[in-house]
Design a protein around this motif. Sequence first.
Motif, mmCIF file in Angstrom:
data_model
loop_
_atom_site.group_PDB
_atom_site.id
_atom_site.type_symbol
_atom_site.label_atom_id
_atom_site.label_comp_id
_atom_site.label_asym_id
_atom_site.label_seq_id
_atom_site.Cartn_x
_atom_site.Cartn_y
_atom_site.Cartn_z
ATOM 1 N N TRP A 121 0.840 -1.211 0.000
ATOM 2 C CA TRP A 121 0.000 0.000 0.000
ATOM 3 C C TRP A 121 0.870 1.254 0.000
ATOM 4 O O TRP A 121 0.592 2.223 -0.728
ATOM 5 N N SER A 122 1.941 1.268 0.806
ATOM 6 C CA SER A 122 2.825 2.434 0.872
ATOM 7 C C SER A 122 3.532 2.673 -0.455
ATOM 8 O O SER A 122 3.755 3.822 -0.861
ATOM 9 N N LEU A 123 3.903 1.590 -1.137
ATOM 10 C CA LEU A 123 4.542 1.732 -2.450
ATOM 11 C C LEU A 123 3.586 2.361 -3.454
ATOM 12 O O LEU A 123 3.987 3.210 -4.265
ATOM 13 N N TRP A 124 2.317 1.949 -3.401
ATOM 14 C CA TRP A 124 1.344 2.520 -4.328
ATOM 15 C C TRP A 124 1.081 3.996 -3.999
ATOM 16 O O TRP A 124 0.948 4.834 -4.890
ATOM 17 N N LYS A 125 1.016 4.330 -2.730
ATOM 18 C CA LYS A 125 0.855 5.728 -2.308
ATOM 19 C C LYS A 125 2.057 6.550 -2.753
ATOM 20 O O LYS A 125 1.921 7.685 -3.225
ATOM 21 N N ASN A 126 3.242 5.976 -2.617
ATOM 22 C CA ASN A 126 4.462 6.666 -3.041
ATOM 23 C C ASN A 126 4.460 6.889 -4.554
ATOM 24 O O ASN A 126 4.896 7.944 -5.041
ATOM 25 N N TRP A 127 3.949 5.896 -5.296
ATOM 26 C CA TRP A 127 3.850 6.030 -6.762
ATOM 27 C C TRP A 127 2.929 7.192 -7.117
ATOM 28 O O TRP A 127 3.211 7.984 -8.023
ATOM 29 N N ASN A 128 1.808 7.313 -6.423
ATOM 30 C CA ASN A 128 0.873 8.401 -6.692
ATOM 31 C C ASN A 128 1.466 9.764 -6.353
ATOM 32 O O ASN A 128 1.229 10.746 -7.059
ATOM 33 N N GLU A 129 2.242 9.823 -5.272
ATOM 34 C CA GLU A 129 2.892 11.081 -4.919
ATOM 35 C C GLU A 129 3.936 11.463 -5.966
ATOM 36 O O GLU A 129 4.109 12.650 -6.283
ATOM 37 N N ALA A 130 4.619 10.462 -6.517
ATOM 38 C CA ALA A 130 5.584 10.747 -7.581
ATOM 39 C C ALA A 130 4.873 11.260 -8.830
ATOM 40 O O ALA A 130 5.391 12.135 -9.543
ATOM 41 N N LEU A 131 3.680 10.737 -9.094
ATOM 42 C CA LEU A 131 2.929 11.146 -10.275
ATOM 43 C C LEU A 131 2.337 12.536 -10.127
ATOM 44 O O LEU A 131 2.495 13.394 -11.007
ATOM 45 N N TRP A 132 1.655 12.791 -9.010
ATOM 46 C CA TRP A 132 0.878 14.018 -8.859
ATOM 47 C C TRP A 132 1.617 15.150 -8.159
ATOM 48 O O TRP A 132 1.287 16.326 -8.363
#
Length: 306
Positions: free
Chosen positions: A135-146
């Motif tokens: 879950w944290s990796l996916w949240k981190n991916w979204n922060e990198a995107l947005w």
Amino acid sequence: MTAYWIARQQILGHVLATSSAGDPFKELWNRLWKTKVPGKVHVCVWRACQNLLPTRDRLLTKGYEGKPVCLLCAHPLEAISHVFTKCLIVVELFSAAPFHLTTSLMLSMPFKEWMIEVALQLRPHVFEKLLMLIWSLWKNWNEALWENKSKPAAVLQCGAMAWLEDFHKARAPLNNMRNHVKQCWRPAEGNFVKLNVDGAYLPSMSHGDIGGIIRGPHGCFVAAFAHSIPHMCSAKQVELMAIREGLDLAVQMKLQHVIIESDCLAAIQDIAHNGESEFACIIDDILEAKNLLQTGLHLCLVSAIE
């Protein structure tokens, strides 16, 4: 065929065998939904297993015209299996404690098959940490995107484990609190010295405060320390740092027969089971300092002291 794949086939053959009687991934779903993690983590991992998250390989099928490379490591194709098993930050996280997943478990295979393999391999309390990190990796991916920013592996791990610890505390039975009995401090007996350590941490702060006091056999003052430590992510991490700092002081003073008292059960358990802790580096320092003491060390759990 390599020995790994032969062994894998022997272990997973009965699980993944296609059957009209039911879902071959039933064991994965059972373990996933029974794991004690927040609901949003369950849903995120389930969506990842079903390849429902909007990674760039899926967006290409829906008209996306941008580059398909991974946001975090520039791999040519960003797919679910890459995001959660092969990206550089993932390999760093999952190859370390408490997972110790070798690169053989990160080979090319559907993410759902990878998940059932690790679900069968890891013990339940370690599997729940894996889910938190996904879950944290996916949240981190979204922060990198947005937001055009991402966190390093160590920060992701500490943040995920701190959230898991808070989640478990919030779900703890109330009678545990009712049975909490305060103790009066007692000096060490014989020729022992007693080191009492404690840490303070607030989730809203980016640092922690630690302190400790060493007293002799009759309660006489020997030494003390107290200061702040930056970049802390959980109460348990701060408590471990307090124990490490106290041990370093004991080693510098060449003390013998040391009793350390801490009120953090999770920290003491992690020291006893070093290979399963997300703070293995801190615990390695603690054990190294312990070995430098000329005589024995006793680590004890105490409740609130008056």
